[in-house]
Write an enzyme that holds these catalytic residues in place. Structure first.
Site, PDB file in Angstrom:
ATOM      1  N   ARG A 211     -18.231  14.513  28.845  1.00  0.00           N
ATOM      2  CA  ARG A 211     -18.861  13.616  27.852  1.00  0.00           C
ATOM      3  C   ARG A 211     -20.373  13.639  27.981  1.00  0.00           C
ATOM      4  O   ARG A 211     -20.771  13.283  29.084  1.00  0.00           O
ATOM      5  CB  ARG A 211     -18.069  12.167  28.027  1.00  0.00           C
ATOM      6  CG  ARG A 211     -16.749  11.864  28.170  1.00  0.00           C
ATOM      7  CD  ARG A 211     -16.377  10.588  27.547  1.00  0.00           C
ATOM      8  NE  ARG A 211     -14.979  10.773  27.209  1.00  0.00           N
ATOM      9  CZ  ARG A 211     -14.206   9.923  26.415  1.00  0.00           C
ATOM     10  NH1 ARG A 211     -14.827   8.837  26.185  1.00  0.00           N
ATOM     11  NH2 ARG A 211     -13.012  10.054  26.371  1.00  0.00           N
ATOM     12  N   GLU A 213     -22.573  11.656  27.451  1.00  0.00           N
ATOM     13  CA  GLU A 213     -23.242  10.442  27.530  1.00  0.00           C
ATOM     14  C   GLU A 213     -24.304  10.158  28.351  1.00  0.00           C
ATOM     15  O   GLU A 213     -24.353  10.906  29.452  1.00  0.00           O
ATOM     16  CB  GLU A 213     -22.270   9.176  27.690  1.00  0.00           C
ATOM     17  CG  GLU A 213     -21.226   9.178  26.932  1.00  0.00           C
ATOM     18  CD  GLU A 213     -19.906   8.349  27.631  1.00  0.00           C
ATOM     19  OE1 GLU A 213     -20.078   8.159  28.770  1.00  0.00           O
ATOM     20  OE2 GLU A 213     -19.101   7.834  26.701  1.00  0.00           O
ATOM     21  N   ARG A 219     -21.467   4.413  38.135  1.00  0.00           N
ATOM     22  CA  ARG A 219     -20.198   4.438  37.444  1.00  0.00           C
ATOM     23  C   ARG A 219     -19.855   5.410  36.730  1.00  0.00           C
ATOM     24  O   ARG A 219     -18.659   5.489  36.079  1.00  0.00           O
ATOM     25  CB  ARG A 219     -19.684   3.142  37.247  1.00  0.00           C
ATOM     26  CG  ARG A 219     -20.602   2.518  36.218  1.00  0.00           C
ATOM     27  CD  ARG A 219     -19.922   1.130  35.681  1.00  0.00           C
ATOM     28  NE  ARG A 219     -19.888   0.040  36.639  1.00  0.00           N
ATOM     29  CZ  ARG A 219     -19.418  -1.134  36.335  1.00  0.00           C
ATOM     30  NH1 ARG A 219     -18.853  -1.223  35.353  1.00  0.00           N
ATOM     31  NH2 ARG A 219     -19.442  -2.184  37.303  1.00  0.00           N
ATOM     32  N   HIS A 220     -20.787   6.337  36.034  1.00  0.00           N
ATOM     33  CA  HIS A 220     -20.730   7.173  35.061  1.00  0.00           C
ATOM     34  C   HIS A 220     -20.709   8.567  35.607  1.00  0.00           C
ATOM     35  O   HIS A 220     -21.771   8.762  36.486  1.00  0.00           O
ATOM     36  CB  HIS A 220     -21.566   7.042  33.996  1.00  0.00           C
ATOM     37  CG  HIS A 220     -20.959   5.658  33.093  1.00  0.00           C
ATOM     38  ND1 HIS A 220     -21.764   4.119  33.488  1.00  0.00           N
ATOM     39  CD2 HIS A 220     -20.354   5.417  32.201  1.00  0.00           C
ATOM     40  CE1 HIS A 220     -21.078   3.406  32.456  1.00  0.00           C
ATOM     41  NE2 HIS A 220     -20.212   4.328  31.791  1.00  0.00           N
ATOM     42  N   GLU A 356     -13.758  -0.915  34.150  1.00  0.00           N
ATOM     43  CA  GLU A 356     -12.916  -0.471  33.272  1.00  0.00           C
ATOM     44  C   GLU A 356     -12.189   0.866  33.950  1.00  0.00           C
ATOM     45  O   GLU A 356     -12.844   1.791  34.338  1.00  0.00           O
ATOM     46  CB  GLU A 356     -13.328   0.026  31.852  1.00  0.00           C
ATOM     47  CG  GLU A 356     -12.374   0.575  31.104  1.00  0.00           C
ATOM     48  CD  GLU A 356     -12.655   1.397  29.717  1.00  0.00           C
ATOM     49  OE1 GLU A 356     -12.168   2.166  29.226  1.00  0.00           O
ATOM     50  OE2 GLU A 356     -13.693   0.671  29.355  1.00  0.00           O
ATOM     51  N   SER A 359      -7.995   2.997  29.696  1.00  0.00           N
ATOM     52  CA  SER A 359      -7.877   2.514  28.268  1.00  0.00           C
ATOM     53  C   SER A 359      -6.549   3.349  27.647  1.00  0.00           C
ATOM     54  O   SER A 359      -6.184   4.448  27.851  1.00  0.00           O
ATOM     55  CB  SER A 359      -9.169   3.383  27.474  1.00  0.00           C
ATOM     56  OG  SER A 359      -9.191   2.654  26.106  1.00  0.00           O
ATOM     57  N   ARG A 407     -12.726   7.097  39.047  1.00  0.00           N
ATOM     58  CA  ARG A 407     -13.019   5.667  39.139  1.00  0.00           C
ATOM     59  C   ARG A 407     -11.712   4.877  39.848  1.00  0.00           C
ATOM     60  O   ARG A 407     -11.919   3.713  40.747  1.00  0.00           O
ATOM     61  CB  ARG A 407     -13.099   4.879  37.715  1.00  0.00           C
ATOM     62  CG  ARG A 407     -14.211   4.925  37.196  1.00  0.00           C
ATOM     63  CD  ARG A 407     -14.539   4.419  35.848  1.00  0.00           C
ATOM     64  NE  ARG A 407     -15.731   4.447  35.236  1.00  0.00           N
ATOM     65  CZ  ARG A 407     -16.269   3.677  34.179  1.00  0.00           C
ATOM     66  NH1 ARG A 407     -15.379   2.557  33.785  1.00  0.00           N
ATOM     67  NH2 ARG A 407     -17.444   3.852  34.012  1.00  0.00           N
TER      68      ARG A 407
END
Length: 433
Positions: A211, A213, A219-220, A356, A359, A407
């Site tokens: 990803r 991002e 946390r990413h 999170e 999902s 995570r």
């Protein structure tokens, strides 16, 4: 080195050859000790200087720390030794010498910052604490696979090079593929859905996702491990049941098989979640977040849950919990809406407790409604023809989810940074090693 004995299996009376790393040297004058470390533990090697060959003593006591050595000799009982036994050596060979100046201290006596540790991951994983994290991670994945098989799932592997992104947008890494534009896949979502329409029906995959991002948080990651599940003939409620089972199985596996690793990390009371995870609706979640008074601005319907809101709700609820019934407008096109309320989706998230973790949701299996979902989110259905056309050939109702593997480990062990759970993290600043 077929005759090599591990340090943990050396018993008094044995003649052994152990191989590992020179962990520490203690010189007490007339006697000296070399501590040899391998993956199973450590063992003490004793050198009585007056009674031994000078060359043997010199080799064993002047070797640089973290050099790879092989030691042959007799194992004797010694209650004062760290493991209750020691080796009286006949020979010591330095197989691969290490530089005297190391970029970090694998013994852990001198702390190193995380960037230094990540730059020198090979050395870092010689530390017991770092090694324990990845042994636990391996058990998490093993237990998850076992739980999936108990659920009747087939493991699949889907492409990581794709012509179009799963969800469109700009969160894609472009690459050149034999003169064509292609992308690193951000999710196996569409492929696993195609497989529930095949004869497999119920599938899982554990693999990398990518990803683009521009996050820079603890946390990413830009490359992560996704633990995916998809099944025909279940709804979102049953999908949550399966998710709960896999997460609990991961905790159970670690509790049952990683006692030494948990002890190394200082977990005296590792808790396995043994009760059903609460299921809050999105509306209930924003009401409870607002009631905490932790946010400067009250949340309203349609807002995503901000990080500080997730933390406030996690502190309020405690433990794992699901957030269900999200607004359709903030969930992907492939999430099915309720038949009696097109503004409400069957999507859900699992929180653990303030982050999170999962999902998921029930998927839209009806062709016309799926195409409408593409168009509503500004995507061209024709760009996804390989996916949409299969929904014209009898696609069963289905649901699924994805767990962020790192995570899961991070929240399980309460790690301060997700990079602690990745061997070689990929983020905005880190492309090597």
């Amino acid at each position: 080195m077929n005759d090599r004995t591990t340090t943990a299996s050396a018993e008094p009376g044995d003649d052994v050859t152990v191989a590992g790393w020179a962990h520490e040297i203690r010189d007490l004058g007339g006697i000296a000790f070399l501590i040899v470390r391998d993956r199973t533990g450590k063992i003490q090697v004793k050198f009585e200087k007056d009674a031994m060959d000078d060359e043997l003593v010199e080799t064993g006591t002047e070797v640089a720390r973290e050099s790879v050595v092989s030691v042959s000799g007799a194992v004797e009982e010694e209650e004062r030794a760290p493991t209750g036994v020691e080796i009286v050596p006949d020979s010591v060979e330095v197989i691969a010498p290490a530089d005297p100046e190391l970029p970090l201290d694998p013994s852990g006596k001198v702390d190193a910052e995380l960037p230094t540790r990540l730059d020198n991951r090979t050395l870092d994983l010689r530390r017991e604490e770092a090694k324990a994290i990845f042994e636990i991670r391996a058990e998490v994945l093993r237990s998850a696979r076992e739980a999936f098989r108990e659920l009747g799932s087939t493991e699949i592997t889907t492409p990581k090079i794709v012509a179009t992104g799963t969800e469109g947008g700009t969160e894609l890494f472009p690459i050149t593929y034999f003169g064509q534009e292609a992308f690193m896949n951000q999710s196996p979502q569409l492929f696993k859905q195609l497989m529930v329409g095949s004869g497999l029906e119920r599938v899982f995959e554990i693999g990398p996702i990518f990803r683009a991002e521009e996050h820079n948080t603890p946390r990413h990651l830009n490359e992560a491990t996704s633990i995916d599940f998809e099944s025909a003939f279940i709804d979102h409620e049953e999908a949550m049941d399966a998710c709960e089972r896999v997460v609990q199985a991961a905790y159970e596996g670690v509790a049952g098989n990683c006692a030494d690793q948990l002890d190394t990390l200082g977990y005296d009371d590792f808790e396995v979640p043994d009760e059903a995870f609460p299921r809050l609706t999105y509306e209930e979640a924003i009401e409870r977040i607002n009631a905490t008074g932790e946010l400067d601005t009250q949340l309203v319907w349609g807002d995503d849950l901000p990080t500080e809101g997730e933390k406030a709700l996690g502190d309020d609820v405690g433990g794992h919990y699901f957030v269900t019934d999200w607004p359709s407008e903030i969930k992907p096109f492939y999430i099915k809406d309720y038949d009696d309320d097109a503004e409400l989706s069957t999507g859900f998230d699992l929180m653990a407790p303030d982050m999170e973790l999962v999902s998921g949701g029930q998927r839209e299996h009806r062709y016309d409604q799926l195409v409408e979902g593409f168009e509503a989110q500004g995507l061209d259905p024709e760009a996804f023809d390989y996916y949409t056309k299969m929904f014209r050939y009898g696609m069963p109702p289905h649901a699924g989810w994805a767990i962020g593997g790192e995570r899961l480990v991070m929240t399980m062990l309460d790690l301060p940074n997700i990079r602690e759970a990745v061997l070689f993290p990929r983020d905005r600043q880190r492309l090597s090693p």
